[in-house]
Design an enzyme around this catalytic site. Structure first.
Site, PDB file in Angstrom:
ATOM      1  CG  HIS A 203      -3.244   3.188  -5.977  1.00 48.30           C
ATOM      2  ND1 HIS A 203      -2.569   4.320  -6.564  1.00 48.30           N
ATOM      3  CD2 HIS A 203      -4.449   3.616  -5.589  1.00 48.30           C
ATOM      4  CE1 HIS A 203      -3.449   5.486  -6.321  1.00 48.30           C
ATOM      5  NE2 HIS A 203      -4.849   5.056  -5.833  1.00 48.30           N
ATOM      6  NE  ARG A 204      -5.892   5.617  -9.043  1.00 44.42           N
ATOM      7  CZ  ARG A 204      -5.433   6.831  -8.961  1.00 44.42           C
ATOM      8  NH1 ARG A 204      -4.766   7.616 -10.111  1.00 44.42           N
ATOM      9  NH2 ARG A 204      -5.436   7.934  -8.090  1.00 44.42           N
TER      10      ARG A 204
ATOM     11  CD  GLU B 215      -8.162   1.983  -5.433  1.00 41.03           C
ATOM     12  OE1 GLU B 215      -8.892   3.095  -5.163  1.00 41.03           O
ATOM     13  OE2 GLU B 215      -7.319   2.077  -6.351  1.00 41.03           O
TER      14      GLU B 215
ATOM     15  CG  ASP C  79     -10.712   4.747  -8.699  1.00 35.94           C
ATOM     16  OD1 ASP C  79     -10.730   5.265  -7.790  1.00 35.94           O
ATOM     17  OD2 ASP C  79      -9.695   4.361  -9.313  1.00 35.94           O
TER      18      ASP C  79
ATOM     19  CG  HIS D 195      -8.601   8.349 -10.107  1.00 34.68           C
ATOM     20  ND1 HIS D 195      -8.373   9.458 -10.402  1.00 34.68           N
ATOM     21  CD2 HIS D 195      -8.554   7.861  -8.895  1.00 34.68           C
ATOM     22  CE1 HIS D 195      -8.291   9.853  -8.938  1.00 34.68           C
ATOM     23  NE2 HIS D 195      -8.373   8.864  -8.132  1.00 34.68           N
TER      24      HIS D 195
ATOM     25  CD  GLU E  66     -12.349   6.071  -4.731  1.00 30.04           C
ATOM     26  OE1 GLU E  66     -12.844   7.378  -4.748  1.00 30.04           O
ATOM     27  OE2 GLU E  66     -11.323   5.658  -4.813  1.00 30.04           O
TER      28      GLU E  66
ATOM     29  CE  LYS F 219     -12.932   8.844  -8.303  1.00 34.61           C
ATOM     30  NZ  LYS F 219     -11.737   9.265  -7.526  1.00 34.61           N
TER      31      LYS F 219
ATOM     32  CG  ASP G  97       1.069   4.090  -7.111  1.00 36.15           C
ATOM     33  OD1 ASP G  97      -0.282   3.795  -6.986  1.00 36.15           O
ATOM     34  OD2 ASP G  97       1.763   5.193  -6.740  1.00 36.15           O
TER      35      ASP G  97
END
Length: 286
Positions: free
Chosen positions: A23-24, A50, A52, A65, A138, A140, A276
């Site tokens: 996650h990020r 993942e 953003d 993000h 993603e 944004k 995470d």
């Protein structure tokens, strides 16, 4: 004509394989949405990351993000109002604090770390990750209005720029596009119909967005449809996953840091786990 190859995320769904995404990046142990965080997720064995993507004031695809830089850097201001050169002067590690200790027990010190571009992430994955590594991008965007129309700043052409970057790096099989904003997904799907898209939802999502996704991307797959449901883990039920699967869609959940929760969601039929802590979820699910 050469047949379109299936995306790696779709292959995993069809084969019943579990995917773990950083996650990020591996954000529990490295500054989120930075090259070090993405490198760590790869090193820990994640099947994907993942991230953003947003546009700078001069239309560069940057990975961050929040809609402002205040929460993660030593700067201030809206991402869309800052030039790329200004964003690159900011330290994306300025406010980093580890969430936990990784299984290998080592958290390095992170000095000045730049906000990366989508191109730089693609280069990293091409050079340093397995061939079938997946990038969940993603796009944004704030929630659209109830009538399905976006504010002018949302319809800023980012979908075409992301699609162009995917083409230049030949990453069609490696990416899935996600967003909370149905018009964003519709615009991307119109450009790249073969790339899967995922509809992001959370408890705070306006109820009308679910109706809009059904209206704007009604099919389960193909030119007009959406292939994935990306809910926050706390709102998932076994019935909801079964319904998505019946309609031909995969379920990928966020943000799962608890092994017990991950096991339950996998038993229910979720295939993707955005976490995470890729090392811990991988260890729990293997």
């Amino acid at each position: 004509m050469m047949k379109q190859q299936t995306s790696y995320v779709t292959e995993a769904f069809l084969e019943g394989r579990t995917l773990v995404y950083g996650h990020r990046g591996s954000r529990a142990y490295a500054p989120m949405n930075t090259i070090p965080a993405f490198e760590l997720a790869i090193q820990q064995g994640a099947q994907g990351i993942e991230l953003d993507v947003q546009l700078s004031a001069d239309r560069e695809l940057v990975i961050i993000h929040d809609f402002t830089v205040d929460g993660t850097t030593d700067g201030t201001g809206a991402v869309k109002d800052l030039l790329f050169a200004e964003l690159r002067e900011l330290n994306a590690a300025a406010q980093f604090s580890p969430m936990a200790e990784p299984l290998n027990g080592h958290i390095p010190h992170y000095p000045f770390t730049m906000i990366p571009t989508l191109e730089e992430v693609f280069s990293l994955v091409k050079e340093g990750a397995p061939l079938d590594f997946i990038i969940n991008i993603e796009i944004k965007a704030p929630y659209c209005r109830e009538n399905g129309r976006d504010e002018a700043e949302n319809d800023n052409g980012i979908e075409a720029l992301v699609a162009n970057c995917i083409d230049r790096y030949e990453m069609d099989r490696n990416v899935i596009i996600s967003s909370f904003n149905p018009p964003t997904l519709q615009r991307f799907k119109a450009i790249k119909p073969a790339i899967p898209v995922g509809f992001l939802v959370e408890e705070a999502s306006p109820a009308y967005t679910t109706g809009l996704i059904a209206q704007l991307l009604p099919e389960s797959s193909g030119t007009r449809g959406h292939e994935a449901w990306h809910p926050r883990f706390s709102m998932v039920t076994t019935e909801a996953i079964a319904q998505e699967r019946q309609e031909g869609r995969m379920t990928q959940v966020w943000t799962v840091n608890d092994a017990t929760v991950a096991h339950q969601l996998r038993d229910w039929g979720a295939i993707g786990f955005i976490t995470d802590m890729p090392d811990r979820i991988l260890a729990a699910l293997n």
